[in-house]
Each structure stands twice: as structure tokens, then as C-alpha cells.
Write a protein that holds these residues in place. Sequence first.
Motif, PDB file in Angstrom:
ATOM      1  N   GLY A  10     -38.922   7.056 -58.804  1.00  0.00           N
ATOM      2  CA  GLY A  10     -38.017   6.862 -57.679  1.00  0.00           C
ATOM      3  C   GLY A  10     -36.935   7.920 -57.634  1.00  0.00           C
ATOM      4  O   GLY A  10     -36.559   8.401 -56.562  1.00  0.00           O
ATOM      5  N   VAL A  57     -38.552  11.192 -56.379  1.00  0.00           N
ATOM      6  CA  VAL A  57     -38.838  11.113 -54.941  1.00  0.00           C
ATOM      7  C   VAL A  57     -37.545  11.185 -54.134  1.00  0.00           C
ATOM      8  O   VAL A  57     -37.474  11.856 -53.096  1.00  0.00           O
ATOM      9  CB  VAL A  57     -39.610   9.821 -54.619  1.00  0.00           C
ATOM     10  CG1 VAL A  57     -39.726   9.618 -53.112  1.00  0.00           C
ATOM     11  CG2 VAL A  57     -40.995   9.862 -55.251  1.00  0.00           C
ATOM     12  N   GLY A  58     -36.497  10.518 -54.610  1.00  0.00           N
ATOM     13  CA  GLY A  58     -35.223  10.566 -53.902  1.00  0.00           C
ATOM     14  C   GLY A  58     -34.606  11.955 -53.889  1.00  0.00           C
ATOM     15  O   GLY A  58     -33.925  12.332 -52.939  1.00  0.00           O
ATOM     16  N   GLY A 116     -38.213  14.221 -52.536  1.00  0.00           N
ATOM     17  CA  GLY A 116     -39.258  13.620 -51.714  1.00  0.00           C
ATOM     18  C   GLY A 116     -39.378  14.215 -50.338  1.00  0.00           C
ATOM     19  O   GLY A 116     -40.472  14.307 -49.783  1.00  0.00           O
ATOM     20  N   VAL A 173     -43.285   6.108 -50.793  1.00  0.00           N
ATOM     21  CA  VAL A 173     -42.283   5.165 -50.301  1.00  0.00           C
ATOM     22  C   VAL A 173     -42.927   3.955 -49.615  1.00  0.00           C
ATOM     23  O   VAL A 173     -42.615   2.803 -49.972  1.00  0.00           O
ATOM     24  CB  VAL A 173     -41.281   5.863 -49.368  1.00  0.00           C
ATOM     25  CG1 VAL A 173     -40.284   4.858 -48.808  1.00  0.00           C
ATOM     26  CG2 VAL A 173     -40.555   6.979 -50.104  1.00  0.00           C
ATOM     27  N   ARG A 197     -34.516   5.391 -55.890  1.00  0.00           N
ATOM     28  CA  ARG A 197     -34.585   6.355 -54.789  1.00  0.00           C
ATOM     29  C   ARG A 197     -33.347   6.239 -53.903  1.00  0.00           C
ATOM     30  O   ARG A 197     -32.734   7.243 -53.507  1.00  0.00           O
ATOM     31  CB  ARG A 197     -35.842   6.126 -53.967  1.00  0.00           C
ATOM     32  CG  ARG A 197     -35.945   7.014 -52.725  1.00  0.00           C
ATOM     33  CD  ARG A 197     -37.194   6.707 -51.926  1.00  0.00           C
ATOM     34  NE  ARG A 197     -37.205   7.466 -50.699  1.00  0.00           N
ATOM     35  CZ  ARG A 197     -36.634   7.064 -49.561  1.00  0.00           C
ATOM     36  NH1 ARG A 197     -35.987   5.899 -49.522  1.00  0.00           N
ATOM     37  NH2 ARG A 197     -36.688   7.817 -48.473  1.00  0.00           N
TER      38      ARG A 197
END
Length: 338
Positions: A128, A131-132, A135, A145, A220
Motif C-alpha cells: 500500500g 502504491v500510494g 501508483g 486499488v 495507501r
Amino acid sequence: MTGYLSHLVERFVIFVVTIVLSVTVVFFVPRMVPGDPLGALSLKLAQVGGNLGGKALIDEYTRRFGLDKSPGEQYVAYLRQLAQGDLGYSISVFPTTVGELLAQAIPWTVGLLLTTTIISWALGSVIGGVVGWTGGRSPVLQALVPVALVLYTIPYYILAIVLVFLLAFLWPVFPISGAYTVGLRPSLSPAFVLDVVRHAALPALSIVLVSLGWWFLSMRSLIVSLKGEDYITWAEAKGLPPRRIFWAYAFRNALLPQATGLALSLGHIVGGALVTETIFGYPGLGYLIFNSIKSLDFPVIQGSILLIIVSVAVANLVMDLVYPLIDPRIRYAPAGRS
């Protein structure tokens, strides 16, 4: 340090009040449920031909468990018994003590949920966070997501039923229920350990997948909210590598609320995943609570739920004691603002 001490005293008072109130609620609420705890016992005696002398036995059980006394008298006796560290005897499987039943169930629950909680927390936080942070520049990472949203919104017991149908019934890769194969003698042998892992695979997978979605979305969201903070901008202005900014600044600060969530989750571990354990017939604490509620076994209900409440309260207290060491803003906060 005045603010820190005030913070600790306040949290300790909350802990004590929580335990006192919990003991009272745990005692009275099961007794408000319609039904007679000795009715199921009487039915069992009738089913095995125990009518002869059955009434005398029921009367003895009533006296032995104090069910012939008023609720107030039972409560005082329960407090006196609890003060001695005695959780009493089970009504449905007398003369087995509540402590013995808990000792048999807790290792299975802790072994299953401790492993799944740590795995899902670690994987969800790392994935997470990545990706945050990046992403938006990677379609592959961004596609995770909606997958996490789907996993998070699916009730874990529904996922458990689907997994049972697919991997235990339709394609029998894993056992459908139990903690180990009937007839095997518990030991630390590789064969027994492997058998336990196979039986735990499906309940563990159902818990990990759902929990993973929550930890992923939580981290995230935290990372995205931190990207515009002044200290992140300052680190970028210094020319620090993006990887160092992410791990040393963004990820480290986002771990604070994640660590709090992990502490609360660890506190809930003792409670077990009641529905999951019931679906898989897994002999953990959740399965024990389910059976004790069915039979209105007051001492087992009281001991099990009280253990859960104390575990969560202790986890909160420990986190309150440790959190100021992680976040200096609490340790040095003025009194009354902690």
C-alpha cells in the motif's frame, strides 16, 4: 515529562474502569438471554437414557453452580471467585474447568491469527505504501486499488465459504474442517506440523486476503496524505533520492497509525475469528464461544469473553505506554493536552 506522566495515569485509569465494567457486563448479559443452561444438559441425559436419577443430578448442578441464588448473590460469588483467579467449571462438560478449555483453544487461535495478522499487516503496509507513493506512475500498481477494495468489502466468512467450495469440495486440495487429521497424535514431528499447516491454510487464506485489503488501503491513504507535507517538500529540496524520502520520511511516519492498528488487531487475536472458526470447525476460542453460547454455558461464556476484553484492554494500554516513545510529541506535550 509532566504531560507524559499525565498521559500514562489517564490511560491506566481508563484501563481499570474498562476491566471493572467488563466484568459486570460479561456476568449479567448472558443471563438475560432466554433459556435454561441446565435444559440442554437435561436433554443430553434423556438422549443417553439418563432419566433415572436425572432430576437429582440437575438439582445438584443447580446448587453447585449457584443457579438457585439471586443474580446479586451469584455476582458477588463470581467476583470472589474471580479475585482468586478461578474461572470456574464448565456446565456442559463438567468437571472440566473453564481454564482447561481456554488452554486447549487459545494456542490454535493465536497460532492462526497471529500469523495471518502479521503477514497481512506487513504485506498490506509495504504494498500500500509503494502504491500510494508511485501508483500514479504505474498502471499495474494502480490496478491493485480496485482489487483491494473488492477484498476489503467482501465479508471474510463469505470468502471462507467460497474457498471451502473451490479448494476443499470442488478441487479437494485442502481439508474441509478441523485442525488436524483425526487419529493423528499431536507432536512436533514434520508430518504432524505439515498436517496442521494444511488444515489451517484455508481459514488463514480467507483472513489474510480480507485483512490485506484493509491494510493496503489504509497505508495507501496515509502515504497519499503525507506527500504534500512540508518535511517531504524539504527533503525533496535537499536533493535526497526518492527512495530514501519514501522509506525514511513518508513510510516511517505513516507507520505510526498503522502500528496502532496492529496493536489493536493483536489484542483481538485472542478473540479469534468466530465465524471462520465455526465454518472450518477449527478448535479455537471463537469455536469454543460459539458452542458455549449454544448450550448457555455461563462460566465458559464469561471466561472466554472476559479474556478477550482483557486482551484488547491490555493491548491498548501497552500501545499507550509505547506510543510516546515512538512519537515524541506525546512525550513532551504539556499536561492536559496529551
